[in-house]
Structures are given as structure tokens and as C-alpha cells.
Write a protein that holds these residues in place. Structure first.
Motif, short mmCIF file in Angstrom:
data_model
loop_
_atom_site.label_atom_id
_atom_site.label_comp_id
_atom_site.label_asym_id
_atom_site.label_seq_id
_atom_site.Cartn_x
_atom_site.Cartn_y
_atom_site.Cartn_z
N SER A 106 0.85 -1.20 0.00
CA SER A 106 0.00 0.00 0.00
C SER A 106 0.89 1.24 0.00
O SER A 106 1.99 1.23 0.55
CB SER A 106 -0.91 -0.01 1.24
N PRO B 149 -0.58 4.63 0.87
CA PRO B 149 -1.77 5.46 1.14
C PRO B 149 -1.53 6.94 0.92
O PRO B 149 -2.45 7.67 0.55
CB PRO B 149 -2.06 5.17 2.62
N LYS C 3 -6.26 -13.98 14.07
CA LYS C 3 -4.82 -13.78 14.27
C LYS C 3 -4.39 -13.99 15.71
O LYS C 3 -3.24 -14.35 15.98
CB LYS C 3 -4.44 -12.37 13.85
N GLN D 82 -5.85 -12.39 8.31
CA GLN D 82 -4.96 -11.36 7.78
C GLN D 82 -4.15 -11.88 6.59
O GLN D 82 -3.52 -11.09 5.89
CB GLN D 82 -4.02 -10.89 8.92
N LYS D 83 -4.20 -13.20 6.38
CA LYS D 83 -3.33 -13.82 5.38
C LYS D 83 -4.12 -14.89 4.63
O LYS D 83 -4.99 -15.55 5.22
CB LYS D 83 -2.15 -14.50 6.09
N GLU E 153 -3.70 -18.29 6.39
CA GLU E 153 -4.57 -18.41 7.57
C GLU E 153 -5.98 -18.80 7.12
O GLU E 153 -6.61 -19.71 7.68
CB GLU E 153 -4.66 -17.08 8.33
N THR F 203 -8.37 -9.11 5.53
CA THR F 203 -8.20 -7.65 5.52
C THR F 203 -6.78 -7.28 5.10
O THR F 203 -5.99 -6.72 5.87
CB THR F 203 -8.52 -7.08 6.91
N PHE F 204 -6.47 -7.61 3.85
CA PHE F 204 -5.12 -7.36 3.35
C PHE F 204 -5.19 -7.15 1.84
O PHE F 204 -6.00 -7.79 1.15
CB PHE F 204 -4.22 -8.57 3.66
N ASN F 205 -4.34 -6.27 1.34
CA ASN F 205 -4.17 -6.09 -0.10
C ASN F 205 -3.42 -7.30 -0.66
O ASN F 205 -2.27 -7.54 -0.27
CB ASN F 205 -3.31 -4.86 -0.39
N ASP G 275 -6.97 -1.13 -1.32
CA ASP G 275 -6.93 0.31 -1.07
C ASP G 275 -6.26 1.08 -2.21
O ASP G 275 -5.94 2.26 -2.05
CB ASP G 275 -6.28 0.63 0.27
N CYS H 294 -2.94 1.18 6.32
CA CYS H 294 -3.45 1.12 4.95
C CYS H 294 -4.74 1.91 4.82
O CYS H 294 -5.34 2.34 5.80
CB CYS H 294 -3.71 -0.34 4.55
N GLY H 295 -5.19 2.05 3.58
CA GLY H 295 -6.51 2.63 3.34
C GLY H 295 -6.48 3.89 2.50
O GLY H 295 -5.56 4.69 2.59
#
Lengths: 362, 362
Positions: free
Chosen positions: A261, A263, B50, B72-73, B76, B91-93, B118, B149-150
């Protein structure tokens, strides 16, 4: 579920990040440089395997001239005994029936097992458990200024050594210290004074074991020492480079990471967090050095993200999808997070080793 | 070589240290308390795995009322898909052909996979890879002040959402943020503003996912959110107690440790170092709370030793061989060091679970 294992011949650029990789030539250079120094000074060298936890690497260290290995835990020593190592010093006070049973079994298996003790409680426990068994060699751990374990004075060291000698089930092996860096005179004085006390009783002190990568290249300033122990030097890391024990070009471990990222113009996020780099600062205020962008600052870690401040990076800044290499602050704790370690020469994978003693916490 | 596995019925006092253990009743209490709060506020709750990386625990969370899980992966998520979970938000790019291939295979396997993005780089990569495959649901990650991030503004969020909608291979799932604690108004404003932009184009925004254990009990202050994500609350830790999100009696994880040395009257050494506790400080200046000696201070960690300052401990001080319990600063990173987790009720082992997703770093 395990991660797919990198294959010999893969390019490291093709491997999924985050991933630690070891440069074979730097690794070999680190092993040779330190062994050459020790050999030149007629010091036995005992590498600490906590840094890599991989028998094949300890074998390289012994083939280069190391006289034995150093472990911190019984279970680590068991892994290396399984791999054929006989001369193992465990630099830890072993207490409790559970651990004494493992220790005794290990002592039956290998010829050169040694542990340390710094209290009469530990010595009494060892002596009682080893009564009637193969005798165990015990060194006295001395606090020469390091401020961790160890008896506080040569007088105490001699008293504890006498306790070991008095036990029929233990063999007094000598003295061991993990010193504060740059205090060679204090170490030398502690060893000499203790030996003088023991000489009065006719007690020999065969091993005087000094230690630490920070004290590595001043090991010759403790002439009474018979051996030196060090672990980190095999991979080296950012903290060792800062302390002058190696150059950044001697750091064999890099963590490969990807920019996931961007941002803002001044912020990049990498996919290597505290579960890849650890939070060890070792005196730094940031979490590792990005080789390609030395002016970038890893200001914070979440578990799976690194937050990077790019404000001081002039010119080209990293783009999303770009891969970077990070020199970690502390290599030994990174090893402990990964089940396998990937080695390469010029970016081509040469071998992949299980981190065999990872997770063996006692 | 692996460590011997604790057995059901063992007393935790008999287990070799260092070892993390989880109190079943505190665990159940933490799950219930948070789910009750979310249910009372009609918020869907999506636990982040996690913290524990154990499918059996996620099952407890879902049985209590959680609507799905957060990973997160990719790896996982694969472990949890293997265990039967269908509603998984990563929740990851996700970037790069290696990871996209894994992601696409996972998307074929389960019904409710969702990821976040993002940047247009991430969206373009996903759109290209998923062309001709089962469509992937993508949420836009928003930086509402968390500084990780974001996208930075509702305007950017709407633009990226339009990009997702425009792609035939992706489904726009909504918005996601990992906020700075105590900034509910900022999160609410970001969500509302983005939805207003999207409404102009007739784009629906089904999920608005807010997150974080620190923001847990103020989740109702973001009425636009449809769900909340949190991980740490299941075990809780010293940092959560300090922040007021739980009491110390809600901390379900303790690290059992043994006093291995008492070199001076004011110093104790424990056998739990940074390879058991991690170096995470999270704002503290010491490395965990010793339950039996709350005035003792863990001033430093080596890899296998904790150095404890006893100078403020009045009365009885810990003796060599004594066992203590440590509440860690940060529980999620401790989980990641151990291959198995041991659970107990009143000190008797109830079950031992593999930390199935440990070491799956991407």
C-alpha cells in the motif's frame, strides 16, 4: 497446511513474501572470519546455535574449526544430539524433575554434555538427580558485569565449584560467563581470582568459557579464557553492524517484503510485521533497514504490516507491488518465527533447511 | 523432535516452563461478554483469528453468535476453510501472481470469501486475475485516521469502489476500516460520506466493517457500521487491561515461568525470554506482569531469560525453582511463537490445541 517449500534453483524474487533468506557467501564469510580470528589466537570457539537452530549450519561451523556447540535449552541440545553433535554446552540453570529427566537421558546419549549452574539450589538438584547415573559436567556461571545470571564474586564461584566437586555425581567443568561488552579486564580478573581460590584446594578449572558476539573480536583480551561462545555472528544483523562487529555487507539475512500500500506520498506499507521481523529494537527507534531505500524509516509494526515513513527518501520512492529487502535489527529472533530457512547465492535458491529447533522452548 | 504434548487431566503446575496456558472460564467469559454487547447493539461480529490461529476457538466464537471470521493472510484463511469456515474476510491487499493463484483457489472452495483493496493497483491485479473465474468480493479499505493502509478520503473510496463495480470479475462488498481508537465520529463520517457519493451512482454498499479490540465497546457509536472485527479480546492481555477494555481478571492467557536464578537480593531471572513473551512493549516500559509479584518489574528480556527487578517487592520474594504466571503485554504475538496451546480449568488441563495457522506468514 504448511507453506509451500521453496525449491533449489528458484529465484528468490519469485518467492512469496514475507520471507527471510540467507546469502550463502556472506554466511560462509562470517563463519570463516570469526573462526580465523579464534584460531589465530588459539581460542577454542563454540558457536551458539540459538541464532539458526539448524544442524547443517552447526556442521559448517564445526567443519570450519569450531570445537563444539552452545545451546540454551535441553530440547535444542536434543535436536543437535540427534544430528550427531557430542560436545554440547547448555548455558542454563536446569531445575525441576521434568527437565532433569530429559537432561539425564541426553547425558547418556552423548559424550560431551555440559551445563552451568549459578546457585547451590541448582547444584543440589543436579547432584541428587544424577546420583547413581553417568556423572554430569557442570560449569559455574559467573556474573562478570552482564547483570543476568551468575554468581556475583570469585569467592562465591569458588564455593559453588567446591560444592560441585564434593558431589560424586557431578564433575566440575570450569567457569562460564556472558559478559557485558567491552569489559574484558573484569572477565579476566574474575576468572583469575576464582582459579586462585580453587588452586588452594587443588581444584582444576579446565574450561573458562567467555561469550557474546559483541565481545567476539576482543576475545583475545581475556587470555585466561579457553574458549569463546557466539551466535549472532553467523548471520549478523543491523545491531551488530551498528556496534562495528560487521559491516552491513556482512549481514547474511534479509527479509523479503512487498510494498502492499502507498496510502500517501510519504507512507508505504510492507507485508512484513512483528510476526516476521519481531519488535526487537536493540536500541534502535525503528524496526529494520530497507536496503533499497536506506532513508526510509520503518516507524511501526503491526502483526502483519510495517509502516514506512518515506519523507526523507529523495527521488524515486517504492511503488505498490515492489519488493524490498530488510536487514533485521536482531536476526536470532527472526529465525525463531519461521519453520524453514531459505538459502541463496546471487538470488538463486541453493538449499532450504528446516529450522529444526524452532519452537522448542525449554 | 517436538515437545511432549500436555495431556488432559495434567495439572498445569506439572508442565515444563516456559508455557502459555489459557483459562477456559476466562476465555468463555470474554467470548460471551463481547458477543452479548454486539448482539445487544444489532451489530454483526467478525472475530479476527490472528490472536489464536486455532479453528476450535473460532468455532466457539461462531457458536456464540459471530457471523464469520477475519483473517490477515491467505494461508490463515486456507486453514480455516479446511476447518469448515465459509464466511472469511481477509483484511489485506493481495498482490502478485503467487498469492492471486492461492486466493482464486480458495474462492472456488468457500462461499463467503472477501478481501480488501486500497489502491487501483491492487484492484487492477485482482480484476485481471479473476477474469473468467468465480467473481471475488472486494471491500475498499479506508484510512479513517488509523494511519496504516486505506484510501485517504471518501472521494477516493468512492472512486475505488466504482473501479471494483466496473470490473466484471469483482463484486463490490463495501467498506472496511481499522480505526484509531476513540475516533468513532471520524469512522461514521467516512462511511456516510462515501455511501452518499456511491448512492449518486446507485451503488449499494452492503458491508461497513469497523474494527479493533480497543474500539470494541464503543462500536455502537458508529451506527452506520454493519459489523465489527476484533481479535485480542478473546484472550485479552495487559495492554487491553491498561486501556480499560477488560480487567486483569479477564486475561485468559498466562505464561508459566520458573525462577532459575536469584543472583542478588534484588534480581530474579525467569526462564521466559523474548522467544516466549516477545519484545512487544505496546507503551509499557517492562515486559509483562507477574501475577504473584505485581511489584516485581521485568526490566529486560534476553532470548531465553527475563531479568526481574525485585527492589519494590516487600516481604517474601520469589525463590529459585518457584513458578510464576506472567500476563503478557500482547497476547497475539505470543500465540505465534508456540506450536500448541494448552487450555485449563482451575489448573487442570482441559484440552491441547495445535496453533494450526502459526508460521503461515503470507
Amino acid at each position: 497446511m504448511t507453506l509451500p517449500r521453496p525449491q533449489i534453483g528458484d529465484t528468490i524474487q519469485s518467492l512469496s513474501t514475507p520471507l527471510p533468506v540467507i546469502d550463502e557467501d556472506r554466511l560462509a564469510g562470517n563463519i570463516k572470519r570469526v573462526q580465523d580470528y579464534m584460531s589465530a589466537h588459539n581460542l577454542a570457539f563454540r558457536p551458539h546455535i540459538k541464532t539458526h537452530k539448524i544442524p547443517a549450519l552447526a556442521r559448517q561451523q564445526v567443519e570450519a574449526g569450531a570445537s563444539g556447540i552452545n545451546c540454551q535449552k535441553i530440547t535444542e541440545a536434543e535436536v543437535f544430539a540427534d544430528a550427531g553433535f557430542e560436545d554440547i554446552l547448555i548455558t542454563f540453570n536446569i531445575l525441576g524433575a521434568d527437565k532433569l529427566a530429559r537432561l539425564a537421558a541426553l547425558n547418556e546419549r552423548i559424550s560431551g554434555l555440559k551445563v552451568v549452574a549459578d546457585s547451590i539450589v541448582t547444584v543440589t538438584g543436579l547432584a541428587a538427580y544424577f546420583a547413581g547415573r553417568k556423572p554430569l559436567t557442570v560449569l559455574v556461571e559467573c556474573d562478570t558485569g552482564g547483570g543476568r545470571c551468575g554468581v556475583q564474586t570469585p569467592d562465591e564461584a569458588a564455593a559453588l565449584a567446591r560444592g560441585i566437586v564434593a558431589s560424586k555425581s557431578l564433575i566440575f567443568g570450569g567457569l562460564m560467563t556472558y559478559p557485558k561488552p567491552h569489559t574484558e579486564a573484569a572477565v579476566e580478573h574474575f576468572f583469575i581470582a576464582t582459579m586462585a581460590y580453587l588452586a588452594v584446594d587443588g581444584i582444576e578449572c579446565p574450561i573458562r568459557s567467555n561469550g557474546g558476539t559483541p565481545s567476539l573480536f576482543s576475545a583475545h583480551l581475556v587470555p585466561t579464557a579457553t574458549e569463546h561462545r557466539a551466535g549472532t555472528y553467523i548471520y549478523n544483523d543491523r545491531s551488530m553492524a551498528r556496534a562495528g562487529h560487521c559491516s552491513l555487507d556482512d549481514c547474511a539475512m534479509h527479509i523479503l517484503a512487498t510494498v502492499v500500500s502507498r496510502p500517501t506520498p510519504e507512507r508505504a506499507i510492507l507485508d512484513a510485521g512483528s510476526k516476521a521481523l519481531t519488535s526487537d529494537l536493540l536500541g534502535f527507534s525503528d524496526y529494520g533497514l530497507i536496503v533499497e531505500y536506506p532513508d526510509a524509516v520503518i516507524t511501526g509494526l503491526s502483526e502483519e504490516h510495517a509502516t514506512v515513513d518515506l519523507s526523507k527518501v529523495e527521488g524515486i520512492r517504492p511503488e505498490i507491488g515492489e519488493r524490498v529487502r530488510i536487514i533485521p535489527n536482531h536476526t536470532c529472533v527472526v529465525s525463531n518465527l519461521f519453520d524453514v530457512m531459505t538459502f541463496h547465492r546471487d538470488g538463486i535458491v541453493t538449499r532450504v533447511e528446516d529450522v529444526a529447533a524452532r519452537g522448542l522452548v525449554w
